[in-house]
Design an enzyme around this catalytic site. Structure first.
Site, PDB file in Angstrom:
ATOM      1  N   GLY A  54       0.859  -1.194   0.000  1.00 43.99           N
ATOM      2  CA  GLY A  54       0.000   0.000   0.000  1.00 43.99           C
ATOM      3  C   GLY A  54       0.881   1.224   0.000  1.00 43.99           C
ATOM      4  CB  CYS A  81       5.402  -3.982   0.258  1.00 43.50           C
ATOM      5  SG  CYS A  81       6.174  -2.388  -0.031  1.00 43.50           S
ATOM      6  CE1 TYR A  82       1.020   1.122   5.611  1.00 44.01           C
ATOM      7  CE2 TYR A  82      -0.559  -0.690   5.506  1.00 44.01           C
ATOM      8  CZ  TYR A  82      -0.143   0.517   6.049  1.00 44.01           C
ATOM      9  OH  TYR A  82      -0.887   1.104   7.052  1.00 44.01           O
ATOM     10  CG  HIS A 173       6.084  -5.888  -4.253  1.00 38.93           C
ATOM     11  ND1 HIS A 173       4.787  -5.742  -3.821  1.00 38.93           N
ATOM     12  CD2 HIS A 173       6.715  -4.731  -3.937  1.00 38.93           C
ATOM     13  CE1 HIS A 173       4.629  -4.552  -3.297  1.00 38.93           C
ATOM     14  NE2 HIS A 173       5.790  -3.914  -3.347  1.00 38.93           N
ATOM     15  CD  GLU A 175       3.218  -8.746  -5.011  1.00 39.20           C
ATOM     16  OE1 GLU A 175       4.035  -9.382  -4.314  1.00 39.20           O
ATOM     17  OE2 GLU A 175       2.878  -7.583  -4.749  1.00 39.20           O
ATOM     18  CG  ASP A 231     -15.571 -11.073 -19.865  1.00 42.89           C
ATOM     19  OD1 ASP A 231     -14.664 -11.916 -20.008  1.00 42.89           O
ATOM     20  OD2 ASP A 231     -15.359  -9.902 -19.520  1.00 42.89           O
ATOM     21  CE  LYS A 371     -11.234 -10.651 -20.950  1.00 40.72           C
ATOM     22  NZ  LYS A 371     -12.477  -9.862 -20.889  1.00 40.72           N
TER      23      LYS A 371
END
Ligand code: XMP
Length: 515
Positions: A54, A81-82, A173, A175, A231, A371
């Site tokens: 964040g 992180c945050y 991070h 990710e 979609d 998606k």
């Protein structure tokens, strides 16, 4: 089903975290930090929690904090992180500002002491590897019960953990793909620390959704606006498998689709899939309303309104429907933890809910899927490859690719030019290289020479972009040969076009579409 909670503190990579977890076949959901209580967390039975990054500093008055009892819920937590700094702060440690020595981008991560054998998060990972950092604050003193497990040149605590309490924190991070072993760390958190098994499998989702809807929607009449996009197509086929002809799909053909697309949608769904499809030829209606309109936002508004109107008229002809089905997907409904008030992004595939149709309920079968997961379900349902992998196409269609007034003549030229560009990209085997590519018709004329005579015609711009999320995008460096063939064919084969240019602007400062 086992679940991981991604507690959102306003970081920019939150969806990436959830997707990364789901890729490992563990269901993850994102919730804003202020919208969930410890009691709810317990009730939901989460196997683990990830605190996201964040933009704030933990000492700011307005910085997001969560109930400290979360740490005592007996559920493993990974702070990123945050989120890592928050774990330190909540545990009684200290966070300080690194000022100029903040770290941004690639940094070498060093596992310390015996982390490779002792830390479940880092077990058997290399002692040194690249990680991705983005922080000014850092953990300057670890809370009691924690030990530092990794450092970097400037960061005395790049990772820490309190194994007994199941609390893990990483300043970097894991990710993002730049963190070389980030996915491995997340995998270890999910499977070795939280004890997940990995039961989130798309085949299962598809099977269960069909069976569930078959029972739940038995005897009910459903209506869905089918655009031919990924979609709405996947939602339609999934529901069709559950309720058969009780589902009616309305395909509003506004005449702003690419070459051959309307016919392809009709053939696929009506003939190949044997679905109940109403194709409304509304081309003249849309053209009439767009006549003389040049302002892009006005064009969009007109198309959105007209779309709803046509859809409503068709629905009225059908009489009462019980259920309105929509192809809403997870990114459309995620609430963000950013800012003071968590805002729900409202998004409807039909551009707003029609108000003259009476229905009792809305069904959104894909609302928990990203998606890429929707595409997996589409493949599972044997929807043709070109539909499942269709590149994004704006709702207002070619109207935002014809600069200025939209006319039938201009649409015709653009459709032909666009089809040639797509053919050349496909011919070079580059269909998946740019994330989006198209032709656009400019509103100005240019001089050319055709057959020894001076010609005066339109300019076509080709655009191809490479992007992860369409929020930012880079122009794709297509091979010169592909551009050359496309340019030469368009200028020679499409009447009325004398010049072809390639767009070399990124987003920002440009946008993907030209209007
Ligand atoms: P921009 O032009 O904003 O586009 O950089 C980002 C992505 O969004 C698509 N786009 C739209 N999609 N209705 C849509 O459904 C619209 O009005 C619209 N405008 C842009 C665009 O194609 C790109 O993928």
């Amino acid at each position: 089903m086992e679940k991981i909670l991604v507690l959102d503190f306003g970081g920019q990579y939150n969806q990436l975290i959830a997707r990364c977890v789901r890729e490992m076949q563990v269901y993850a959901e994102i919730k804003p930090y202020r919208k969930i209580t410890v009691a709810e967390i317990r009730e939901e039975g989460y196997k683990g929690i990830i605190f996201t990054g964040g933009p704030n500093s933990v000492y700011d008055e307005k910085s997001p904090h969560c109930d400290p009892d979360i740490l005592k819920a007996g559920i493993p937590i990974l702070g990123i992180c945050y989120g890592a700094q928050l774990l330190s702060y909540m545990g009684g440690g200290e966070v300080a500002s690194a000022g100029q020595s903040g770290e941004f981008g690639r940094v070498t991560l060093q596992l310390i002491r015996d982390s490779r054998t002792e830390s479940k998060l880092f077990r058997e990972l290399p002692k040194e590897s690249v990680c991705w950092m983005s922080h000014t604050d850092y953990i300057s003193r670890v809370p009691e019960g924690y030990r530092v497990t990794a450092i970097t040149e400037h960061c005395p605590c790049a990772a820490m953990e309190n194994e007994a309490a199941g609390l893990y924190a990483v300043q970097f991070h894991p990710e993002v793909s730049h963190t070389r072993f980030g996915k491995e760390m997340i995998r270890r958190f999910l499977f070795d620390i939280c004890g997940c098994r990995g039961d989130w499998i798309m085949q299962e989702f598809t099977r269960q959704a069909i069976e569930g809807y078959r029972e739940e929607l038995a005897g009910k009449k459903l209506l869905l606006a089918l655009s031919g996009g990924v979609d709405s197509s996947v939602a339609a086929v999934l529901l069709h498998r559950a309720v058969g002809h009780n589902l009616t799909c309305v395909f509003v053909d506004h005449g702003l689709l690419r070459k051959g697309e309307g016919d392809m949608v009709e053939k696929t769904f009506r003939e190949e899939m044997n679905m109940n499809l109403i194709r409304v030829d509304a081309k003249q209606r849309f053209l009439k309303r767009l006549s003389g309109v040049t302002d892009p936002e006005t064009k969009r508004k007109i198309i959105g309104e007209e779309f709803i109107r046509v859809f409503e008229e068709e629905a009225e002809k059908l009489g009462h429907v019980d259920i309105l089905a929509q192809g809403t997907i997870y990114p459309d409904i995620i609430e963000s933890g950013k800012g003071d008030s968590a805002v729900i992004k409202s998004h409807h595939n039909v551009g707003g809910l029609p108000d003259v149709i009476s229905f009792d309920e809305i069904v959104e079968p894909l609302k928990y899927l990203f998606k890429d997961e929707v595409r997996k379900v589409g493949t599972e349902l044997q929807i043709p490859h070109e539909l499942v992998w269709r590149q994004p196409f704006p709702g207002p269609g070619l109207a935002v690719r014809v600069i200025g007034e939209v006319t039938e003549e201009k649409l015709e030229m653009l459709r032909d030019a666009d089809a040639i560009f797509r053919e050349e990209i496909a011919g070079a085997g580059l269909e998946k290289a740019p994330d989006q590519y198209f032709a656009a018709l400019m509103d100005s004329f240019s001089v050319g020479v055709k057959g020894d005579a001076r010609a005066y015609g339109y300019i076509v711009a080709l655009r191809a972009v490479t992007t992860d999320d369409f929020m930012t995008a880079d122009w794709t460096r297509l091979p010169y040969e592909v551009l050359e063939r496309a340019g030469s064919r368009i200028a020679n084969e499409v009447n009325g076009i004398t010049r072809v240019v390639y767009d070399i602007t990124s987003k920002p400062p440009a946008t993907v579409e030209m209007e």
